[in-house]
Motif scaffolding. Structure first.
Motif, short mmCIF file in Angstrom:
data_model
loop_
_atom_site.label_atom_id
_atom_site.label_comp_id
_atom_site.label_asym_id
_atom_site.label_seq_id
_atom_site.Cartn_x
_atom_site.Cartn_y
_atom_site.Cartn_z
N ASN A 102 0.82 -1.21 0.00
CA ASN A 102 0.00 0.00 0.00
C ASN A 102 0.86 1.26 0.00
N PHE A 103 2.17 1.10 -0.07
CA PHE A 103 3.10 2.22 -0.02
C PHE A 103 3.76 2.42 -1.38
N ALA A 104 3.93 3.68 -1.77
CA ALA A 104 4.77 3.97 -2.93
C ALA A 104 6.19 3.49 -2.62
N THR A 161 -3.83 1.93 -10.20
CA THR A 161 -3.23 2.37 -8.95
C THR A 161 -3.25 3.89 -8.88
N MET A 162 -3.76 4.42 -7.76
CA MET A 162 -3.82 5.86 -7.55
C MET A 162 -3.20 6.19 -6.19
N ARG A 163 -2.70 7.41 -6.06
CA ARG A 163 -2.11 7.86 -4.80
C ARG A 163 -3.20 8.40 -3.88
N LEU A 173 1.81 4.71 10.63
CA LEU A 173 1.80 4.10 9.30
C LEU A 173 1.35 2.64 9.37
N ALA A 174 1.69 1.95 10.45
CA ALA A 174 1.22 0.57 10.61
C ALA A 174 -0.30 0.55 10.72
N GLY A 175 -0.87 1.54 11.43
CA GLY A 175 -2.32 1.65 11.52
C GLY A 175 -2.95 1.98 10.18
N PHE A 176 -2.35 2.94 9.47
CA PHE A 176 -2.82 3.27 8.12
C PHE A 176 -2.82 2.02 7.24
N ASN A 177 -1.72 1.29 7.30
CA ASN A 177 -1.53 0.13 6.43
C ASN A 177 -2.58 -0.95 6.70
N ALA A 178 -2.87 -1.19 7.98
CA ALA A 178 -3.86 -2.22 8.32
C ALA A 178 -5.24 -1.85 7.78
N THR A 179 -5.61 -0.58 7.95
CA THR A 179 -6.92 -0.13 7.47
C THR A 179 -6.98 -0.13 5.94
N LEU A 180 -5.93 0.41 5.31
CA LEU A 180 -5.93 0.51 3.85
C LEU A 180 -5.89 -0.86 3.18
N ALA A 189 -11.86 -2.14 -9.26
CA ALA A 189 -10.58 -2.41 -9.94
C ALA A 189 -9.58 -1.29 -9.65
N LEU A 190 -9.58 -0.82 -8.40
CA LEU A 190 -8.76 0.33 -8.00
C LEU A 190 -7.94 -0.02 -6.76
N HIS A 191 -6.65 0.34 -6.79
CA HIS A 191 -5.75 0.15 -5.64
C HIS A 191 -5.18 1.50 -5.25
N LEU A 192 -5.26 1.82 -3.95
CA LEU A 192 -4.75 3.10 -3.46
C LEU A 192 -3.41 2.90 -2.75
N ASN A 193 -2.46 3.78 -3.04
CA ASN A 193 -1.14 3.76 -2.40
C ASN A 193 -0.91 5.04 -1.62
N LEU A 194 -0.25 4.91 -0.48
CA LEU A 194 0.19 6.08 0.27
C LEU A 194 1.49 6.60 -0.34
#
Length: 246
Positions: free
Chosen positions: A89-91, A195-197, A222-229, A241-246
């Protein structure tokens, strides 16, 4: 009878997981267990996280999609196998700064209709399993030391929480469709995710919930963000058909 008992025992434990038979009142629980929406029915499993972490981190490779086979407990109390691959989920620059925080997608081997989203960090793991014609399932930390995990099906008791969504999805969808102009445009059939930011903000209360009290502890947030995202992306990927990256 002996063969049956042996098979059952094998199904409930492996090098990652073992069923926890302790009294639930004997645990100091994670604070998330106190939330109103925490399920009433769930199974408890002990997690030996280091072998699982090693298995997951062994397939981290940006140049190719490598896979591993892992096991996860389900809400029925048995173990299932999944083939997983990294789905960060991270750039890339952010992922390089925080290599210990990862996200994965997977597909079921035991249940071939199941799909998996899994996040891992030094704080433990969380998962969401999408099933066909069945309730989705989740794994979350149960004990405060994140060694015991709760496994449960999606449960919603209408009216239990202070706010309840009353929108009738089918009626709302039909209403929207009737307002859309007719078109001959054909949707994409490439079978690829876009993939979108994502621009994500965080206030002090959110950071404090995850134990962060200064900017030096940004990894906790960021660990909390990652779990939710990870879970959100599971829905976005399936429906849009969309994936979001931080």
């Amino acid at each position: 009878m002996f063969a049956f008992i042996t098979t059952l025992g094998f199904a409930q434990s492996d090098r990652f997981w073992s069923e926890n038979y302790g009294a639930r009142g004997s645990f100091v629980t994670d604070k998330a267990v106190a939330r109103q929406s925490f399920p009433k029915e769930f199974k408890l499993f002990n997690l030996n996280i280091e072998p699982l972490r090693q298995e997951l981190f062994s397939i981290v490779d940006q140049s190719s999609r490598r896979t591993a086979v892992i096991s996860l407990p389900n809400a029925a109390g048995t173990l299932e196998q999944f083939e997983v691959y990294e789905a960060s989920n991270f750039a890339a620059p952010l992922q390089a700064r925080f290599p210990e925080i990862r996200a994965y997608s997977g597909r079921g081997i035991t249940d071939k209709a199941a799909t998996l989203k899994l996040s891992i960090s030094p704080q433990g793991i969380q998962t969401m399993v999408f099933r066909s014609e069945k309730a989705n399932e989740f794994i979350e930390p149960y004990s405060i030391d994140h060694k015991v995990y709760a496994v449960f099906e999606s449960q919603r008791d209408k009216g239990r929480l202070p706010w309840t969504c009353s929108t009738e999805d089918q009626q709302y969808n039909s209403s929207l469709r009737s307002q859309m102009p007719s078109t001959n445009i054909v949707g994409s059939s490439a079978g690829e995710l876009k993939t979108m930011r994502l621009a994500q903000s965080c206030n002090g209360e959110y950071a404090n919930w995850f134990g962060a009290t200064s900017s030096a502890q940004v990894a906790l947030v960021l660990a909390g963000f990652n779990a939710t995202l990870t879970r959100c992306n599971g829905c976005y990927e399936k429906d849009l058909a969309l994936h979001l990256n931080l």
